[in-house]
Design an enzyme around this catalytic site. Sequence first.
Site, PDB file in Angstrom:
ATOM      1  N   HIS A   1       0.794  -4.443 -16.381  1.00  9.48           N
ATOM      2  CA  HIS A   1       0.019  -3.391 -15.724  1.00  9.48           C
ATOM      3  C   HIS A   1       0.899  -2.669 -14.710  1.00  9.48           C
ATOM      4  O   HIS A   1       0.920  -1.444 -14.648  1.00  9.48           O
ATOM      5  CB  HIS A   1      -1.201  -4.015 -15.058  1.00  9.48           C
ATOM      6  CG  HIS A   1      -2.140  -3.045 -14.432  1.00  9.48           C
ATOM      7  ND1 HIS A   1      -2.866  -2.125 -15.157  1.00  9.48           N
ATOM      8  CD2 HIS A   1      -2.482  -2.852 -13.131  1.00  9.48           C
ATOM      9  CE1 HIS A   1      -3.604  -1.407 -14.329  1.00  9.48           C
ATOM     10  NE2 HIS A   1      -3.395  -1.824 -13.097  1.00  9.48           N
TER      11      HIS A   1
ATOM     12  N   ASP B   1      -6.125   1.193  -5.199  1.00  9.13           N
ATOM     13  CA  ASP B   1      -7.462   0.618  -5.144  1.00  9.13           C
ATOM     14  C   ASP B   1      -7.441  -0.887  -4.901  1.00  9.13           C
ATOM     15  O   ASP B   1      -8.503  -1.512  -4.829  1.00  9.13           O
ATOM     16  CB  ASP B   1      -8.249   0.948  -6.418  1.00  9.13           C
ATOM     17  CG  ASP B   1      -7.608   0.402  -7.674  1.00  9.13           C
ATOM     18  OD1 ASP B   1      -6.373   0.363  -7.754  1.00  9.13           O
ATOM     19  OD2 ASP B   1      -8.362   0.017  -8.603  1.00  9.13           O
ATOM     20  N   HIS B   2      -6.259  -1.459  -4.749  1.00  7.21           N
ATOM     21  CA  HIS B   2      -6.129  -2.874  -4.395  1.00  7.21           C
ATOM     22  C   HIS B   2      -5.510  -3.092  -3.017  1.00  7.21           C
ATOM     23  O   HIS B   2      -5.518  -4.222  -2.517  1.00  7.21           O
ATOM     24  CB  HIS B   2      -5.306  -3.614  -5.454  1.00  7.21           C
ATOM     25  CG  HIS B   2      -6.009  -3.718  -6.771  1.00  7.21           C
ATOM     26  ND1 HIS B   2      -6.611  -4.871  -7.208  1.00  7.21           N
ATOM     27  CD2 HIS B   2      -6.237  -2.786  -7.734  1.00  7.21           C
ATOM     28  CE1 HIS B   2      -7.174  -4.655  -8.396  1.00  7.21           C
ATOM     29  NE2 HIS B   2      -6.953  -3.391  -8.733  1.00  7.21           N
TER      30      HIS B   2
ATOM     31  N   HIS C   1      -1.289  -0.996  -6.677  1.00  7.48           N
ATOM     32  CA  HIS C   1      -2.139   0.170  -6.870  1.00  7.48           C
ATOM     33  C   HIS C   1      -3.077   0.374  -5.683  1.00  7.48           C
ATOM     34  O   HIS C   1      -3.570  -0.583  -5.092  1.00  7.48           O
ATOM     35  CB  HIS C   1      -2.926   0.053  -8.174  1.00  7.48           C
ATOM     36  CG  HIS C   1      -2.088   0.330  -9.386  1.00  7.48           C
ATOM     37  ND1 HIS C   1      -2.441  -0.067 -10.652  1.00  7.48           N
ATOM     38  CD2 HIS C   1      -0.894   0.973  -9.522  1.00  7.48           C
ATOM     39  CE1 HIS C   1      -1.516   0.315 -11.517  1.00  7.48           C
ATOM     40  NE2 HIS C   1      -0.565   0.943 -10.845  1.00  7.48           N
TER      41      HIS C   1
ATOM     42  N   HIS D   1      -1.070  -6.593  -6.822  1.00 10.25           N
ATOM     43  CA  HIS D   1      -0.189  -5.494  -7.219  1.00 10.25           C
ATOM     44  C   HIS D   1      -0.416  -4.294  -6.318  1.00 10.25           C
ATOM     45  O   HIS D   1      -1.314  -4.276  -5.488  1.00 10.25           O
ATOM     46  CB  HIS D   1      -0.357  -5.143  -8.694  1.00 10.25           C
ATOM     47  CG  HIS D   1      -1.694  -4.552  -9.062  1.00 10.25           C
ATOM     48  ND1 HIS D   1      -2.863  -5.276  -9.032  1.00 10.25           N
ATOM     49  CD2 HIS D   1      -2.039  -3.306  -9.486  1.00 10.25           C
ATOM     50  CE1 HIS D   1      -3.866  -4.512  -9.425  1.00 10.25           C
ATOM     51  NE2 HIS D   1      -3.392  -3.308  -9.692  1.00 10.25           N
TER      52      HIS D   1
ATOM     53  N   ASP E   1      -5.339  -7.096 -12.232  1.00  2.00           N
ATOM     54  CA  ASP E   1      -5.616  -6.192 -13.347  1.00  2.00           C
ATOM     55  C   ASP E   1      -4.813  -6.555 -14.593  1.00  2.00           C
ATOM     56  O   ASP E   1      -4.600  -5.716 -15.471  1.00  2.00           O
ATOM     57  CB  ASP E   1      -5.304  -4.743 -12.944  1.00  2.00           C
ATOM     58  CG  ASP E   1      -6.350  -4.161 -12.009  1.00  2.00           C
ATOM     59  OD1 ASP E   1      -7.282  -4.893 -11.624  1.00  2.00           O
ATOM     60  OD2 ASP E   1      -6.222  -2.974 -11.651  1.00  2.00           O
TER      61      ASP E   1
ATOM     62  N   HIS F   1     -11.729  -5.888 -11.549  1.00  2.00           N
ATOM     63  CA  HIS F   1     -12.727  -4.838 -11.741  1.00  2.00           C
ATOM     64  C   HIS F   1     -13.927  -5.355 -12.521  1.00  2.00           C
ATOM     65  O   HIS F   1     -13.813  -6.289 -13.321  1.00  2.00           O
ATOM     66  CB  HIS F   1     -12.119  -3.654 -12.512  1.00  2.00           C
ATOM     67  CG  HIS F   1     -11.113  -2.877 -11.730  1.00  2.00           C
ATOM     68  ND1 HIS F   1     -11.446  -1.824 -10.911  1.00  2.00           N
ATOM     69  CD2 HIS F   1      -9.771  -3.018 -11.626  1.00  2.00           C
ATOM     70  CE1 HIS F   1     -10.347  -1.338 -10.345  1.00  2.00           C
ATOM     71  NE2 HIS F   1      -9.318  -2.051 -10.767  1.00  2.00           N
TER      72      HIS F   1
END
Length: 256
Positions: free
Chosen positions: A115, A60-61, A58, A56, A134, A172
């Site tokens: 998400h 942080d990915h 975001h 996805h 996530d 995570h």
Amino acid sequence: MTAETHVFLARTDNIGVLLHDPQTGATAAIDAPEEAAVVDALARTGWQLTDILVTHKHADHIDGILPLKQRFPAVRVTAPALERDAIPAVDATVGEGDSVPVGSLTAQVIATPGHTRGHVAYWFAQDRALFAGDTLFSLGCGRLFEADAATMWASLEKLRALPDDTRLFCGHEYTLSNARFALAVDPDNPALQVRAAAVEAARREGRLTVPSLLGGEKVQNPFLRADDAAFAARLGLAGQAPAQVFAELRARKDRA
């Protein structure tokens, strides 16, 4: 099983994973939280990066995608079609039911909106490996940013239907906080009690808790049990539809 995996910590609490095909030498990073952590993992394993499979959009990915692509120009970036415009350097897009090769390995793409609207998971059936991003966490699930509870519950049902011996790789290292919440809502679950104690010990010793087994998640993870009538009754939600039970669980976790 033919695939090899290497799990590592990235950023503060992101889980990074390398998936390696020893037959061809192909190696995929599942998401790219940061360049340095992926490069270090490659150095530790001696593997050569050929693919990045994005779950996805975001930050942080995906923050590591551009620098990794600059370092390894031949790397192929595969990403959800619905989120292509938010992800850099995409070479191929995928959606529900598509297949993705990593050397001689093959992933089935499972659409898991909730998400984010376009979130996908990658399921390597032969190797019993699920990369859920996530959507589904060890003893938890992701927050609902772009869809309602019914949509997320439907996504979790799809993942729950996979075999019990599936290894769940999530995005995570949240298992400790998830375990404490799970015990708060399901304190009399003996399997959860044993799992929570093991998680406490692992984190105290600095060990990661990913992957977990999906069979365990099915009886220990409260977010996969929203359609369990007895569990719903213990929550004070007797007679509620599973999506409503799930929505209340997610709301309680958000407030925790």
